[in-house]
Structure formats: C-alpha cells, structure tokens
Design a protein around this motif. Structure first.
Motif, PDB file in Angstrom:
ATOM      1  N   LYS A  74      21.756  16.741  18.370  1.00  0.00           N
ATOM      2  CA  LYS A  74      20.611  16.700  19.285  1.00  0.00           C
ATOM      3  C   LYS A  74      20.201  15.267  19.621  1.00  0.00           C
ATOM      4  CE  LYS A  74      18.943  21.266  18.134  1.00  0.00           C
ATOM      5  NZ  LYS A  74      17.868  22.076  17.545  1.00  0.00           N
ATOM      6  N   LEU A  75      20.258  14.373  18.660  1.00  0.00           N
ATOM      7  CA  LEU A  75      19.913  12.972  18.932  1.00  0.00           C
ATOM      8  C   LEU A  75      20.934  12.309  19.841  1.00  0.00           C
ATOM      9  CD1 LEU A  75      18.647  11.529  15.530  1.00  0.00           C
ATOM     10  CD2 LEU A  75      17.401  11.601  17.695  1.00  0.00           C
ATOM     11  N   ARG A  76      22.200  12.631  19.661  1.00  0.00           N
ATOM     12  CA  ARG A  76      23.293  12.017  20.410  1.00  0.00           C
ATOM     13  C   ARG A  76      23.074  12.106  21.921  1.00  0.00           C
ATOM     14  NH1 ARG A  76      25.998  11.763  24.175  1.00  0.00           N
ATOM     15  NH2 ARG A  76      28.158  12.053  24.539  1.00  0.00           N
ATOM     16  N   ALA A  77      22.475  13.214  22.371  1.00  0.00           N
ATOM     17  CA  ALA A  77      22.268  13.434  23.805  1.00  0.00           C
ATOM     18  C   ALA A  77      20.789  13.417  24.180  1.00  0.00           C
ATOM     19  CB  ALA A  77      22.900  14.762  24.207  1.00  0.00           C
ATOM     20  N   ALA A  85      24.241   8.270  22.686  1.00  0.00           N
ATOM     21  CA  ALA A  85      24.358   7.292  21.602  1.00  0.00           C
ATOM     22  C   ALA A  85      25.180   7.858  20.462  1.00  0.00           C
ATOM     23  CB  ALA A  85      22.971   6.894  21.093  1.00  0.00           C
ATOM     24  N   ASN A  86      25.878   6.975  19.786  1.00  0.00           N
ATOM     25  CA  ASN A  86      26.416   7.316  18.480  1.00  0.00           C
ATOM     26  C   ASN A  86      25.205   7.326  17.559  1.00  0.00           C
ATOM     27  OD1 ASN A  86      29.347   7.165  19.060  1.00  0.00           O
ATOM     28  ND2 ASN A  86      28.858   5.043  19.507  1.00  0.00           N
ATOM     29  N   VAL A  87      25.130   8.285  16.655  1.00  0.00           N
ATOM     30  CA  VAL A  87      23.974   8.389  15.771  1.00  0.00           C
ATOM     31  C   VAL A  87      24.414   7.996  14.368  1.00  0.00           C
ATOM     32  CG1 VAL A  87      22.175   9.887  14.849  1.00  0.00           C
ATOM     33  CG2 VAL A  87      22.991  10.203  17.205  1.00  0.00           C
ATOM     34  N   TYR A 103      27.585  10.165  13.501  1.00  0.00           N
ATOM     35  CA  TYR A 103      27.849  11.276  14.412  1.00  0.00           C
ATOM     36  C   TYR A 103      28.252  10.621  15.723  1.00  0.00           C
ATOM     37  CZ  TYR A 103      27.436  15.750  16.771  1.00  0.00           C
ATOM     38  OH  TYR A 103      27.718  16.907  17.469  1.00  0.00           O
ATOM     39  N   GLU A 104      29.527  10.733  16.072  1.00  0.00           N
ATOM     40  CA  GLU A 104      30.084   9.918  17.145  1.00  0.00           C
ATOM     41  C   GLU A 104      30.170  10.664  18.474  1.00  0.00           C
ATOM     42  OE1 GLU A 104      33.492   6.488  17.309  1.00  0.00           O
ATOM     43  OE2 GLU A 104      33.122   7.569  15.453  1.00  0.00           O
ATOM     44  N   ARG A 105      29.633  10.024  19.521  1.00  0.00           N
ATOM     45  CA  ARG A 105      29.720  10.621  20.854  1.00  0.00           C
ATOM     46  C   ARG A 105      31.179  10.654  21.270  1.00  0.00           C
ATOM     47  NH1 ARG A 105      28.095   6.442  25.565  1.00  0.00           N
ATOM     48  NH2 ARG A 105      29.500   4.807  24.893  1.00  0.00           N
ATOM     49  N   GLY A 106      31.543  11.654  22.031  1.00  0.00           N
ATOM     50  CA  GLY A 106      32.943  11.831  22.419  1.00  0.00           C
ATOM     51  C   GLY A 106      33.672  12.703  21.413  1.00  0.00           C
ATOM     52  N   GLU A 108      31.856  14.239  19.062  1.00  0.00           N
ATOM     53  CA  GLU A 108      30.816  15.257  18.924  1.00  0.00           C
ATOM     54  C   GLU A 108      30.787  15.858  17.520  1.00  0.00           C
ATOM     55  OE1 GLU A 108      28.731  15.015  21.273  1.00  0.00           O
ATOM     56  OE2 GLU A 108      30.109  13.954  22.595  1.00  0.00           O
ATOM     57  N   ASP A 109      30.982  14.983  16.554  1.00  0.00           N
ATOM     58  CA  ASP A 109      30.896  15.357  15.141  1.00  0.00           C
ATOM     59  C   ASP A 109      30.924  14.066  14.325  1.00  0.00           C
ATOM     60  OD1 ASP A 109      30.685  16.961  12.885  1.00  0.00           O
ATOM     61  OD2 ASP A 109      32.527  18.085  13.275  1.00  0.00           O
ATOM     62  N   PHE A 110      30.855  14.226  13.025  1.00  0.00           N
ATOM     63  CA  PHE A 110      30.945  13.069  12.143  1.00  0.00           C
ATOM     64  C   PHE A 110      32.381  12.578  12.057  1.00  0.00           C
ATOM     65  CE2 PHE A 110      27.010  15.038  10.693  1.00  0.00           C
ATOM     66  CZ  PHE A 110      26.171  13.931  10.642  1.00  0.00           C
ATOM     67  N   THR A 111      32.542  11.284  11.870  1.00  0.00           N
ATOM     68  CA  THR A 111      33.857  10.683  11.674  1.00  0.00           C
ATOM     69  C   THR A 111      33.901  10.039  10.293  1.00  0.00           C
ATOM     70  OG1 THR A 111      33.115   8.635  12.755  1.00  0.00           O
ATOM     71  CG2 THR A 111      34.241  10.275  14.140  1.00  0.00           C
ATOM     72  N   LEU A 112      35.106   9.752   9.820  1.00  0.00           N
ATOM     73  CA  LEU A 112      35.254   9.131   8.500  1.00  0.00           C
ATOM     74  C   LEU A 112      34.703   7.713   8.466  1.00  0.00           C
ATOM     75  CD1 LEU A 112      38.825  10.341   7.467  1.00  0.00           C
ATOM     76  CD2 LEU A 112      36.605  11.139   6.595  1.00  0.00           C
TER      77      LEU A 112
END
Length: 176
Positions: A74-77, A85-87, A103-106, A108-112
């Motif tokens: 929700k914050l990302r958008a 934004a990346n959160v 939580y990375e835009r593009g 749309e989930d968490f990344t390592l």
C-alpha cells in the motif's frame, strides 16, 4: 536506472561501489493507509531520482515480511509518493547497525537485498540521529556496509559479490 556505478575490488569477493548521491530528502512524510497515518522519510538517489520511502520502526515491531507485506504494497503506490517508491522498513539494532527489508517497486514484493534501499535506510537513520555515517545494514541476503561521506556527500556501499549464473543467449532466442 542508477546510471554509471563506479566500483573498486577490495579482495576476491568484496567490492565497494559509489552509489548515486542523495538528491532529495523529506523527513516525516505522512501517508494515509486505511485511515491510519504512517510516518516515512522520503529520499531520492540520483537524477532522475530513485525513490525510497523509509519507515523507521521501533524495536518492538515484528520485522517480518509476512507482517509488513500488505503495508509495503500500500505504501509503494501511495499518493504521498507521486513516482511510487521502494519501501524500506528498518530499525536500529545496535550502535551503527540497522536491520532492513525492502518492498521493491516493479518486483511488487520483498527482495533479498537492495543496494539503494540499504543506502536510503542508513542515511535516514543517520539524519534522524539514530546512528553515524558508517552503518552496517543487515538484509535477508546478507550485510552491507554503507558509508556516507561528510566531505562530499557521496554514498559508498561495500559488500560481497557472488557469481550466480552463467548462460548463453542464441540469436534465435532474442527474436521471439
């Protein structure tokens, strides 16, 4: 894109890269999520800027992807961030030590791991007086060292580089 990134090899697996400078910083940005107020710091790295919303969490917060995924989405958008934004969720865990999830835009989930996200978290923690200009940032994929130079404002990231894949693209594959 981040543009040209200049790096230096420290040893067999450790490298230091100069990331884009912080070009925008706004403290205490308010985002409304489901009737609640979430305070963030907003940073952009480079020009055009890579946008990052940093949520500084206290030590009692559950710092798990499961607990933070919906808020990250929700914050990302959120309209508080016109470019999206990346959160970056982070909390200080020791002197000049930060734990961080991006939580990375593009994606749309968490990344390592996210290098610019680790930088944004470290700089936000520093600007909020929670740590100094040299910060160890622990991410699910490992720990990165962030140095924010007082003299020139440049941001340096040091961490391991690991070979993960080798492949061959055939011309026929590119035309499909």
């Amino acid at each position: 894109t981040a543009g040209l990134v200049v790096g230096q090899r420290r040893d067999k697996r450790m490298y230091t890269v100069r990331l884009n400078d912080i070009t925008k910083f706004a403290q205490d940005v308010t985002a409304k999520i489901d009737g609640k107020t979430v305070q963030c710091d907003y940073l952009e790295l480079g020009d055009p800027g890579l946008p990052h919303a940093v949520v500084l969490l206290d030590g009692d917060c559950a710092m798990t992807q499961e607990a933070l995924r919906e808020l990250g989405r929700k914050l990302r958008a959120n309209s508080a961030f016109p470019k999206g934004a990346n959160v970056n969720f982070c909390r200080v865990i020791g002197e000049n030590e930060v734990e961080e999830l991006t939580y990375e835009r593009g994606v749309e989930d968490f990344t390592l791991a996210c290098g610019t996200g680790a930088c944004a978290a470290a700089v936000a923690a520093c600007l909020n007086g929670l740590c100094g200009r040299s910060v160890a940032v622990t991410l699910p994929g490992g720990t990165l060292q962030i140095e924010w130079s007082e003299e020139d404002g440049h941001v340096y990231l040091t961490g391991p580089a690991t070979f993960v894949y080798d492949g061959v693209w055939l011309q026929d594959d590119l035309q499909k």
